[in-house]
Design a protein around this motif. Structure first.
Motif, short mmCIF file in Angstrom:
data_model
loop_
_atom_site.label_atom_id
_atom_site.label_comp_id
_atom_site.label_asym_id
_atom_site.label_seq_id
_atom_site.Cartn_x
_atom_site.Cartn_y
_atom_site.Cartn_z
N HIS A 183 0.84 -1.20 0.00
CA HIS A 183 0.00 0.00 0.00
C HIS A 183 0.87 1.25 0.00
N ARG A 211 1.14 4.35 -2.56
CA ARG A 211 0.74 5.61 -1.91
C ARG A 211 -0.77 5.82 -1.96
N GLN A 212 -1.49 4.77 -1.61
CA GLN A 212 -2.94 4.88 -1.55
C GLN A 212 -3.49 3.82 -0.61
N THR A 213 -4.70 4.08 -0.14
CA THR A 213 -5.39 3.12 0.71
C THR A 213 -6.33 2.29 -0.16
N GLU A 240 -13.20 4.93 -12.71
CA GLU A 240 -11.87 4.40 -12.98
C GLU A 240 -11.03 5.43 -13.74
N LEU A 297 -10.02 8.31 -11.42
CA LEU A 297 -8.98 7.92 -10.46
C LEU A 297 -7.63 7.75 -11.15
N GLN A 314 -6.05 10.93 -11.63
CA GLN A 314 -5.49 11.44 -10.39
C GLN A 314 -4.28 10.65 -9.92
N ARG A 347 -4.15 7.28 -9.41
CA ARG A 347 -4.49 6.16 -8.53
C ARG A 347 -4.52 4.85 -9.31
N CYS A 394 -6.14 1.51 -10.04
CA CYS A 394 -7.46 0.94 -9.79
C CYS A 394 -7.87 0.02 -10.93
N ILE A 398 -7.20 -0.10 -5.78
CA ILE A 398 -8.58 0.30 -5.59
C ILE A 398 -9.42 -0.51 -6.57
N THR A 420 -14.09 7.06 -2.17
CA THR A 420 -12.89 6.26 -2.44
C THR A 420 -11.66 6.80 -1.72
N LEU A 421 -11.48 8.10 -1.77
CA LEU A 421 -10.24 8.69 -1.28
C LEU A 421 -10.34 9.27 0.13
#
Length: 203
Positions: A21, A25-27, A49, A52, A55, A57, A59, A102, A194-195
């Motif tokens: 994780h 750098r994301q949950t 999708e 994200l 951005q 992310r 996913c 994600i 989501t974030l």
């Protein structure tokens, strides 16, 4: 054939989920989009999708139709097969979350018991249930695949909303009625869930 589970061992690697994780750098989280056919689940899932990814992310969308071309291609639409389909998708989502991704699922998943099993598999800390609450009459008027008309004519049996029930979520983490809000507004709420884990209903 009976599985001999006593012969199977679970191996644990040296890389923890937390390390994976941190690398991304994301949950990780699974957004479980549920609702009637043509309610807008896939449209929302793929638009989310894209947003994200824009951005930065990592996913992936697990779409109900898509998984039936591969992962669940041997399953039909009986309650038992639906339950197995949900179980398989939940197990894949769990693995993807463990990898740090994600996950966005878009499945009718009409039965509360099946969605509860999905939450048990994925884990309550990782799964968020999103009810795409577009009314039946609107879904039927859209009918992009002609499924509702076939179900009304008796050519398709066990069709959710017509000849098979859809059990609405009791306490979804987010509710979206696509007749009340634009795609952009709905995506903004999904991104927030989501974030930032900010939960509220839309529509």
């Amino acid at each position: 054939m009976v599985m001999q589970t006593s012969l199977i061992s679970q191996h644990v690697g040296d890389v923890s989920p937390a390390k994976r994780h941190a690398l991304l750098r994301q949950t990780p989280i699974t957004l479980w989009l549920t609702g009637l056919s043509a309610s807008g689940k896939s449209t929302l899932a793929f638009a989310l999708e894209q947003e994200l990814i824009n951005q930065g992310r990592a996913c992936y969308v697990l779409d109900g139709d898509n998984v039936r071309h591969g992962l669940s291609r041997n399953l039909g639409f009986s309650p038992e097969d639906r339950a197995e389909n949900i179980r398989r998708v939940a197990e894949v989502a769990k693995l993807m979350n463990d990898a740090g991704l994600i996950v966005i699922t878009a499945l009718i998943s009409p039965f509360r018991s099946d969605r509860a099993i999905a939450r048990e598999i994925i884990g309550s800390d990782y799964m968020r249930e999103v009810y795409v609450s577009t009314p039946l009459n609107v879904c039927e008027s859209r009918d992009p695949k002609g499924l509702y008309s076939q179900a009304r004519a008796g050519k398709i049996t066990g069709f959710t909303g017509i000849s098979s029930p859809y059990e609405t979520p009791v306490q979804p983490d987010l509710t979206i009625d696509t007749t009340q809000y634009s795609l952009e507004m709905a995506i903004a709420q999904l991104v927030s869930v989501t974030l930032h884990q900010t939960l509220r209903s839309v529509g």
